[in-house]
Structures are given as structure tokens and as C-alpha cells.
Write a protein that holds these residues in place. Structure first.
Motif, PDB file in Angstrom:
ATOM      1  N   LEU A 239       0.827  -1.204   0.000  1.00  0.00           N
ATOM      2  CA  LEU A 239       0.000   0.000   0.000  1.00  0.00           C
ATOM      3  C   LEU A 239       0.863   1.257   0.000  1.00  0.00           C
ATOM      4  N   GLY A 240       1.937   1.236   0.788  1.00  0.00           N
ATOM      5  CA  GLY A 240       2.854   2.380   0.827  1.00  0.00           C
ATOM      6  C   GLY A 240       3.527   2.606  -0.516  1.00  0.00           C
ATOM      7  N   CYS A 241       3.944   1.529  -1.166  1.00  0.00           N
ATOM      8  CA  CYS A 241       4.583   1.648  -2.485  1.00  0.00           C
ATOM      9  C   CYS A 241       3.600   2.189  -3.522  1.00  0.00           C
ATOM     10  N   ALA A 242       2.357   1.701  -3.484  1.00  0.00           N
ATOM     11  CA  ALA A 242       1.345   2.178  -4.433  1.00  0.00           C
ATOM     12  C   ALA A 242       1.035   3.658  -4.203  1.00  0.00           C
ATOM     13  N   SER A 243       0.932   4.061  -2.945  1.00  0.00           N
ATOM     14  CA  SER A 243       0.654   5.466  -2.626  1.00  0.00           C
ATOM     15  C   SER A 243       1.796   6.375  -3.077  1.00  0.00           C
TER      16      SER A 243
ATOM     17  N   VAL B 219      12.644  -7.475  -4.646  1.00  0.00           N
ATOM     18  CA  VAL B 219      13.565  -8.389  -5.323  1.00  0.00           C
ATOM     19  C   VAL B 219      13.160  -9.853  -5.102  1.00  0.00           C
ATOM     20  N   ASP B 220      12.564 -10.150  -3.955  1.00  0.00           N
ATOM     21  CA  ASP B 220      12.145 -11.528  -3.678  1.00  0.00           C
ATOM     22  C   ASP B 220      10.896 -11.922  -4.463  1.00  0.00           C
ATOM     23  N   ALA B 221      10.149 -10.918  -4.933  1.00  0.00           N
ATOM     24  CA  ALA B 221       8.923 -11.211  -5.685  1.00  0.00           C
ATOM     25  C   ALA B 221       9.137 -11.052  -7.185  1.00  0.00           C
ATOM     26  N   GLY B 222      10.382 -10.958  -7.613  1.00  0.00           N
ATOM     27  CA  GLY B 222      10.675 -10.753  -9.029  1.00  0.00           C
ATOM     28  C   GLY B 222      10.145 -11.859  -9.918  1.00  0.00           C
ATOM     29  N   GLU B 223      10.372 -13.093  -9.523  1.00  0.00           N
ATOM     30  CA  GLU B 223       9.911 -14.222 -10.344  1.00  0.00           C
ATOM     31  C   GLU B 223       8.392 -14.332 -10.344  1.00  0.00           C
ATOM     32  N   ALA B 224       7.760 -13.924  -9.244  1.00  0.00           N
ATOM     33  CA  ALA B 224       6.299 -14.015  -9.162  1.00  0.00           C
ATOM     34  C   ALA B 224       5.622 -13.088 -10.160  1.00  0.00           C
ATOM     35  N   SER B 225       6.323 -12.022 -10.572  1.00  0.00           N
ATOM     36  CA  SER B 225       5.734 -11.063 -11.517  1.00  0.00           C
ATOM     37  C   SER B 225       6.259 -11.262 -12.935  1.00  0.00           C
ATOM     38  N   GLY B 226       6.847 -12.401 -13.194  1.00  0.00           N
ATOM     39  CA  GLY B 226       7.411 -12.645 -14.521  1.00  0.00           C
ATOM     40  C   GLY B 226       8.688 -11.856 -14.758  1.00  0.00           C
ATOM     41  N   GLY B 227       9.365 -11.458 -13.696  1.00  0.00           N
ATOM     42  CA  GLY B 227      10.614 -10.719 -13.814  1.00  0.00           C
ATOM     43  C   GLY B 227      10.448  -9.211 -13.893  1.00  0.00           C
ATOM     44  N   VAL B 228       9.208  -8.739 -14.004  1.00  0.00           N
ATOM     45  CA  VAL B 228       8.978  -7.294 -14.160  1.00  0.00           C
ATOM     46  C   VAL B 228       9.506  -6.519 -12.960  1.00  0.00           C
TER      47      VAL B 228
ATOM     48  N   PHE C 289      11.996   0.469  -3.700  1.00  0.00           N
ATOM     49  CA  PHE C 289      10.989  -0.481  -4.173  1.00  0.00           C
ATOM     50  C   PHE C 289      11.653  -1.728  -4.753  1.00  0.00           C
ATOM     51  N   TRP C 290      12.695  -1.518  -5.546  1.00  0.00           N
ATOM     52  CA  TRP C 290      13.413  -2.646  -6.148  1.00  0.00           C
ATOM     53  C   TRP C 290      13.996  -3.552  -5.063  1.00  0.00           C
ATOM     54  N   SER C 291      14.585  -2.957  -4.022  1.00  0.00           N
ATOM     55  CA  SER C 291      15.182  -3.777  -2.958  1.00  0.00           C
ATOM     56  C   SER C 291      14.109  -4.516  -2.161  1.00  0.00           C
ATOM     57  N   LEU C 292      12.916  -3.902  -2.024  1.00  0.00           N
ATOM     58  CA  LEU C 292      11.838  -4.578  -1.306  1.00  0.00           C
ATOM     59  C   LEU C 292      11.216  -5.703  -2.132  1.00  0.00           C
TER      60      LEU C 292
ATOM     61  N   GLU D 272      11.924  -7.163 -11.160  1.00  0.00           N
ATOM     62  CA  GLU D 272      13.381  -7.215 -11.066  1.00  0.00           C
ATOM     63  C   GLU D 272      14.043  -6.121 -11.894  1.00  0.00           C
ATOM     64  N   TRP D 273      13.507  -5.826 -13.084  1.00  0.00           N
ATOM     65  CA  TRP D 273      14.172  -4.868 -13.968  1.00  0.00           C
ATOM     66  C   TRP D 273      13.412  -3.560 -14.160  1.00  0.00           C
TER      67      TRP D 273
END
Length: 194
Positions: free
Chosen positions: A105-109, A155-164, A150-153, A166-167
Motif C-alpha cells: 500500500l505504501g509503495c502504491a501510494s 527483489v524476492d517477488a521478481g519471479e512471481a511477476s514474470g521478472g517485471v 521499491f526494487w530492494s523490497l 526485477e528490472w
């Protein structure tokens, strides 16, 4: 003594000197000055096109990040919860789930605020408001810092989003850096001053 006094003593009054005949002015010679600097034009500089393109591209990437996260929200949440559980094995599952919710929620805001602030500053810059350049630079620095966090937070969910996740935050930060750098091109300074 005045003229009446001069007449009393027999001195004739002085006559006005004769006016020279009127002469027409000679024609002026042709004269042309070459300016040392080119005259300022009202055309926007190329740097403004770079600024707009980079920022609009960054907005598109930001919206893409939000869409990728929303489409795979369950997988992203599970990946973040698993990573947080591994880091803090003694923490209750409910606390971990709440932490992930607050983080998302914080990231989206923050993304929404940065998007709106960037759009407002771009609009003001198009109206030649010189303060908008500094404001957009500040928004850019905050945006880059937010993208790195955001990227550092995520990074563990990178594969769950199809890599989006991550990059895409790094692409967003790169586009913002280009947009901020172009704000201080010499052509921009001249254009904003006129």
C-alpha cells in the motif's frame, strides 16, 4: 541695460542674426548590424523534448509496474511473505501479512504521488515556469530513491511477476535520471529565461 535704455542713449537696438536657409538633411547611409548572438527564438529546445519523452516513458513504466503487481498480486504477496518468514522465523503469520500489506500500500501510494507530482511539474515546465525545473528535479531525485527502495523490497517477488519487478524499477530510475539531466541543458536555461 534693456533695449529701451539703449534707445535713450542713442544706441540702435541689435537686430536678430539672419537665419541660415533651410537645408534638407542628406540621405542616411545604409547600415546593417550583425548580432553577436542569434536572436532568441520562441521554439522549444530539443532538451524539452528529451525531458518530456523520458518522463512520459517513466510514467508508462511506473504504470506497468503497478499493473504487473496488481495482476499477480497473490503470487507477489506469497513471495514477499515467504521471504519475510525466512528472515524472521519467530514472527506470527498475521504480522507478516500485515507488513506485506502495508509495504504494498505504501509503495502504491508513493507511486501515485510521484506520478501526479511529475505530471504537474511537466505541465508547469511547458508553461515556462522556471521554478518547475527545480521542482521536477526534486521529484526526480525522490523518484530515483523510491525506485531503488521499491526494487530492494520487491527483489524476492521478481519471479512471481514474470521478472517485471526485477528490472522495471531500474528502467524507471534510468528514465527519470535522463529526464532530470536534460532539464539543465543550456538550451533549457535560455528558453526558460525568455
Amino acid at each position: 541695460m534693456d533695449n529701451a535704455g539703449e534707445q535713450e542713449f542713442g544706441v540702435p537696438p541689435q537686430a536678430a542674426p539672419p537665419q541660415p536657409p533651410h537645408r534638407p538633411q542628406p540621405p542616411r547611409p545604409e547600415f546593417a548590424a550583425t548580432p553577436l548572438r542569434p536572436a532568441p527564438t520562441d521554439a522549444p529546445p530539443r532538451a524539452l523534448t528529451v525531458v518530456r519523452s523520458a518522463w512520459i516513458g517513466s510514467f508508462a513504466v511506473l504504470i506497468g509496474i503497478g499493473a504487473a503487481t496488481a495482476l499477480e498480486l497473490t503470487a507477489v504477496r506469497d513471495a514477499l511473505e515467504s521471504a519475510l518468514s525466512a528472515e524472521r522465523p519467530g514472527t506470527a503469520h498475521r504480522d507478516i501479512a500485515d507488513t506485506v500489506s502495508v509495504t504494498l500500500l505504501g509503495c502504491a501510494s508513493a507511486a501515485a504521488l510521484l506520478l501526479v507530482a511529475g505530471l504537474i511539474c511537466l505541465h508547469l515546465l511547458s508553461g515556462r515556469r522556471s521554478a518547475a525545473r527545480l521542482a521536477l528535479a526534486v521529484v526526480g531525485l525522490v523518484s530515483v530513491a523510491a525506485a531503488i527502495v521499491f526494487w530492494s523490497l520487491m527483489v524476492d517477488a521478481g519471479e512471481a511477476s514474470g521478472g517485471v519487478l526485477e528490472w522495471a524499477p531500474l528502467v524507471y530510475a534510468g528514465l527519470v535520471i535522463i529526464g532530470v539531466a536534460a532539464l539543465f541543458a543550456p538550451g533549457m536555461s535560455r528558453w526558460l529565461r525568455h
